[in-house]
Design an enzyme around this catalytic site. Structure first.
Site, short mmCIF file in Angstrom:
data_model
loop_
_atom_site.label_atom_id
_atom_site.label_comp_id
_atom_site.label_asym_id
_atom_site.label_seq_id
_atom_site.Cartn_x
_atom_site.Cartn_y
_atom_site.Cartn_z
N CYS A 165 -0.14 0.22 7.62
CA CYS A 165 -0.66 0.59 6.30
C CYS A 165 -2.04 1.22 6.41
CB CYS A 165 -0.71 -0.63 5.39
SG CYS A 165 0.92 -1.27 4.95
N GLU A 220 13.81 -33.25 3.95
CA GLU A 220 14.32 -34.09 2.87
C GLU A 220 14.78 -35.47 3.32
OE1 GLU A 220 16.87 -32.82 -0.11
OE2 GLU A 220 15.60 -31.18 -0.77
N GLU A 239 0.83 -1.21 0.00
CA GLU A 239 0.00 0.00 0.00
C GLU A 239 0.87 1.26 0.00
OE1 GLU A 239 -2.12 -3.07 2.70
OE2 GLU A 239 -0.09 -2.59 2.01
#
Length: 353
Positions: free
Chosen positions: A97, A279, A62
């Site tokens: 914002c 993993e 924004e």
């Protein structure tokens, strides 16, 4: 079917949201902050400015859009802000914002996804309290997809966990003599490197680190290091030899001296990790699964039969088919001779046995 919100939003706002989603993808997929895009529309529906978040410590979307408007010499008083995520209402590395939009004279805000972060949420309420017209839910499905692992990570209060498996057709990760390179094809391995480049951390157990001596880097097709390198995390109590490849070029090496997956995620959360790729090996994978801490599985399956050798998973404690951990398949994708199956784990499905 994807939501449009066309019954309560003007066509120009729908178009602006699609563009906001598009430009948001220019921001980094990794890091503690979400991808966010913002488009400012004049009262006549004409685009005045746009902005997107470029990563932690930089202006939010924004504020970037308001700055773009200022550079263009465009007045935004009475304008509409179309933004992919609810404007934040807290002061962190940058200011709220919601207050920036109010100070600029924005009269209407159209957003896609409410902010699930209790620290940052409240922007819509703040704006409404100040008399701004606020509409939510425009292209909400697309907005959630854009946020990727960040959204469930915030909702669940821990890093989002993807378990990666690379197996033969009969579920083996190594032959009887211990050899494992390479079960899957170069095409599949390059795709896996792309996945590594989209996560914040790669996690393996000390057994895998000592036996396979991996580098755990994200590389391109030419074998060069990609721009983003995830943290390389080794779980367990044993030390790594000084000559281990994990000490070489790549992401920061982090050793978490525990066998508890929850402790691993708590440690990584303190480092602002949002997306973890587990993993291996089979013991660590089983530990995360039985702890109920796997959200998604990426299974690379090669049309290879071994008949014996190390399995992809250690014992899950499942003794009858009725207790099998069943996943929801999201996609099946051919990768050269191999297949990638992406499946999700229902967060409400019990995984402890």
């Amino acid at each position: 079917m994807a939501s449009t919100g066309s019954d309560v939003h003007a066509p120009c706002e729908v178009d602006a949201m699609r563009h906001a989603l598009e430009i948001a993808r220019r921001g980094p997929a990794t890091g503690p902050n979400p991808r966010v895009g913002c488009v400012l529309l004049g009262p006549d529906g004409v685009v005045l400015a746009e902005g997107w978040h470029r990563g932690a410590g930089t202006p939010h979307a924004e504020v970037a859009a308001l700055s773009d408007a200022a550079q263009r010499g465009a007045s935004v008083r009475g304008a509409t802000a179309v933004v992919t995520l609810e404007p934040c209402n807290h002061t962190g590395r940058t200011g709220p914002c919601s207050e920036a939009l109010l100070a600029a004279g924005i009269s209407r805000v159209v957003l896609s996804v409410p902010d699930p972060n209790p620290v940052a949420a409240g922007g819509a309420e703040r704006l409404r309290a100040a008399g701004v017209d606020v509409e939510t839910g425009l292209l909400a499905d697309e907005g959630r997809e854009l946020l990727g692992a960040w959204l469930p990570s915030v909702e669940r209060g821990r890093p989002f966990v993807t378990l990666k498996l690379a197996t033969s057709l009969d579920g083996r990760v190594a032959a009887a003599d211990g050899t494992s390179r390479w079960i899957t094809s170069e095409v599949a391995r390059q795709h896996a490197h792309g996945l590594r480049g989209e996560v914040d951390a790669i996690v393996v157990g000390t057994g895998t680190a000592l036996v396979d001596d991996p580098s755990l880097t994200a590389r391109n097709a030419a074998g060069e290091l990609r721009g983003h390198q995830p943290l390389r995390v080794v779980v367990g109590h044993r030390d790594l030899p000084a000559a281990a490849r994990l000490h070489g070029p790549g992401g920061e090496l982090v050793q978490v001296r525990t066998h508890d997956p929850a402790d691993v995620l708590a440690t990584l959360a303190q480092r602002d990790v949002r997306h973890v790729l587990v993993e291996g090996g089979p013991t660590l994978a089983a530990a995360f699964l039985t702890a109920g801490l796997v959200d998604e599985v990426h299974a690379y399956v090669a049309p290879v039969l071994l008949g014996s050798g190390r399995s992809a998973l250690a014992d899950l404690g499942i003794t009858t088919i009725a207790d099998a951990l069943r996943l929801t398949t999201r996609s099946v994708r051919p990768l050269g001779p191999d297949v990638l199956v992406v499946a999700t784990v229902d967060p409400h499905t019990p995984q402890e046995h």
